[in-house]
Design a protein around this motif. Sequence first.
Motif, PDB file in Angstrom:
ATOM      1  N   SER A  93       0.840  -1.202   0.000  1.00 41.82           N
ATOM      2  CA  SER A  93       0.000   0.000   0.000  1.00 41.82           C
ATOM      3  C   SER A  93       0.876   1.254   0.000  1.00 41.82           C
ATOM      4  O   SER A  93       2.081   1.180   0.221  1.00 41.82           O
ATOM      5  CB  SER A  93      -0.921   0.031   1.221  1.00 41.82           C
ATOM      6  N   TYR A  94       0.218   2.404  -0.213  1.00 41.56           N
ATOM      7  CA  TYR A  94       0.907   3.689  -0.156  1.00 41.56           C
ATOM      8  C   TYR A  94       0.986   4.226   1.272  1.00 41.56           C
ATOM      9  O   TYR A  94       1.412   5.352   1.491  1.00 41.56           O
ATOM     10  CB  TYR A  94       0.174   4.735  -1.014  1.00 41.56           C
ATOM     11  N   TYR A  95       0.576   3.430   2.245  1.00 37.16           N
ATOM     12  CA  TYR A  95       0.553   3.912   3.624  1.00 37.16           C
ATOM     13  C   TYR A  95       1.953   4.264   4.120  1.00 37.16           C
ATOM     14  O   TYR A  95       2.906   3.505   3.946  1.00 37.16           O
ATOM     15  CB  TYR A  95      -0.053   2.859   4.568  1.00 37.16           C
ATOM     16  N   PHE A 104      11.340  12.937  11.634  1.00 30.88           N
ATOM     17  CA  PHE A 104      10.769  12.874  10.292  1.00 30.88           C
ATOM     18  C   PHE A 104       9.457  13.659  10.308  1.00 30.88           C
ATOM     19  O   PHE A 104       8.559  13.366  11.076  1.00 30.88           O
ATOM     20  CB  PHE A 104      10.542  11.425   9.847  1.00 30.88           C
ATOM     21  N   ALA A 105       9.396  14.673   9.462  1.00 25.07           N
ATOM     22  CA  ALA A 105       8.238  15.563   9.436  1.00 25.07           C
ATOM     23  C   ALA A 105       7.228  15.173   8.369  1.00 25.07           C
ATOM     24  O   ALA A 105       6.069  15.568   8.431  1.00 25.07           O
ATOM     25  CB  ALA A 105       8.699  16.999   9.207  1.00 25.07           C
ATOM     26  N   ASP A 106       7.662  14.396   7.367  1.00 25.54           N
ATOM     27  CA  ASP A 106       6.781  14.029   6.267  1.00 25.54           C
ATOM     28  C   ASP A 106       7.295  12.742   5.633  1.00 25.54           C
ATOM     29  O   ASP A 106       8.463  12.374   5.798  1.00 25.54           O
ATOM     30  CB  ASP A 106       6.758  15.158   5.231  1.00 25.54           C
ATOM     31  N   SER A 107       6.406  12.087   4.910  1.00 28.94           N
ATOM     32  CA  SER A 107       6.780  10.880   4.162  1.00 28.94           C
ATOM     33  C   SER A 107       5.788  10.707   3.033  1.00 28.94           C
ATOM     34  O   SER A 107       4.688  11.260   3.069  1.00 28.94           O
ATOM     35  CB  SER A 107       6.773   9.643   5.063  1.00 28.94           C
ATOM     36  N   GLY A 108       6.194   9.947   2.027  1.00 31.43           N
ATOM     37  CA  GLY A 108       5.285   9.699   0.927  1.00 31.43           C
ATOM     38  C   GLY A 108       5.962   8.916  -0.178  1.00 31.43           C
ATOM     39  O   GLY A 108       7.173   8.685  -0.149  1.00 31.43           O
ATOM     40  N   PHE A 109       5.156   8.510  -1.152  1.00 31.31           N
ATOM     41  CA  PHE A 109       5.644   7.769  -2.309  1.00 31.31           C
ATOM     42  C   PHE A 109       5.685   8.713  -3.505  1.00 31.31           C
ATOM     43  O   PHE A 109       4.705   9.402  -3.782  1.00 31.31           O
ATOM     44  CB  PHE A 109       4.732   6.580  -2.603  1.00 31.31           C
ATOM     45  N   TYR A 110       6.819   8.739  -4.197  1.00 36.88           N
ATOM     46  CA  TYR A 110       7.039   9.676  -5.292  1.00 36.88           C
ATOM     47  C   TYR A 110       7.480   8.963  -6.560  1.00 36.88           C
ATOM     48  O   TYR A 110       8.165   7.942  -6.496  1.00 36.88           O
ATOM     49  CB  TYR A 110       8.119  10.707  -4.897  1.00 36.88           C
ATOM     50  N   LYS A 111       7.107   9.554  -7.699  1.00 34.06           N
ATOM     51  CA  LYS A 111       7.568   9.038  -8.984  1.00 34.06           C
ATOM     52  C   LYS A 111       9.093   9.099  -8.997  1.00 34.06           C
ATOM     53  O   LYS A 111       9.695   9.943  -8.326  1.00 34.06           O
ATOM     54  CB  LYS A 111       7.010   9.883 -10.136  1.00 34.06           C
ATOM     55  N   TYR A 112       9.705   8.247  -9.821  1.00 34.06           N
ATOM     56  CA  TYR A 112      11.160   8.139  -9.835  1.00 34.06           C
ATOM     57  C   TYR A 112      11.856   9.488 -10.018  1.00 34.06           C
ATOM     58  O   TYR A 112      12.740   9.846  -9.234  1.00 34.06           O
ATOM     59  CB  TYR A 112      11.627   7.159 -10.923  1.00 34.06           C
TER      60      TYR A 112
END
Length: 146
Positions: A93-95, A104-112
């Motif tokens: 998942s993208y969780y 860590f202030a932020d996180s996420g999934f990013y395009k290459y």
Amino acid sequence: MIEAISCGGVVIFRGKILLLYKNIKNKYEGWVLPKGTVEPGETHEETALREVLEESGSRAFIVDYVGRSEYSFTVPEDVVAKEVHWYLMSTDSYYSKPQREEYFADSGFYKYHEAYHLLKFANEKQILEKAYAEYQERKRNNQWMN
């Protein structure tokens, strides 16, 4: 000189890469891959999986070993020579939820291309290149699960 070993992961879900944004009281800011120090009795694989889970909340699994990076930095009392072992990982998942205790202030999934340009350190960009090339090869050969 202090020698330190860490392990981490390039976590990919549906072609996107997991990144974390670190901000230590505005002294250090930047996007990084999840990684951390090997604890006594742990294998490198166990460390990489634990660190990804602790720092991002993502329950990843290892696909393959990518390689290692080496660098050094200065602390008030000495110089630290760090070796980091990296794994190509996947998740279901993208969780993600950044670990506040580790700044860590932020996180996420990013395009290459986004992930590549966001990453702060050149050695992590090199690992990302290598891991993503393997991901693409596995995807072409129908050896990737998501």
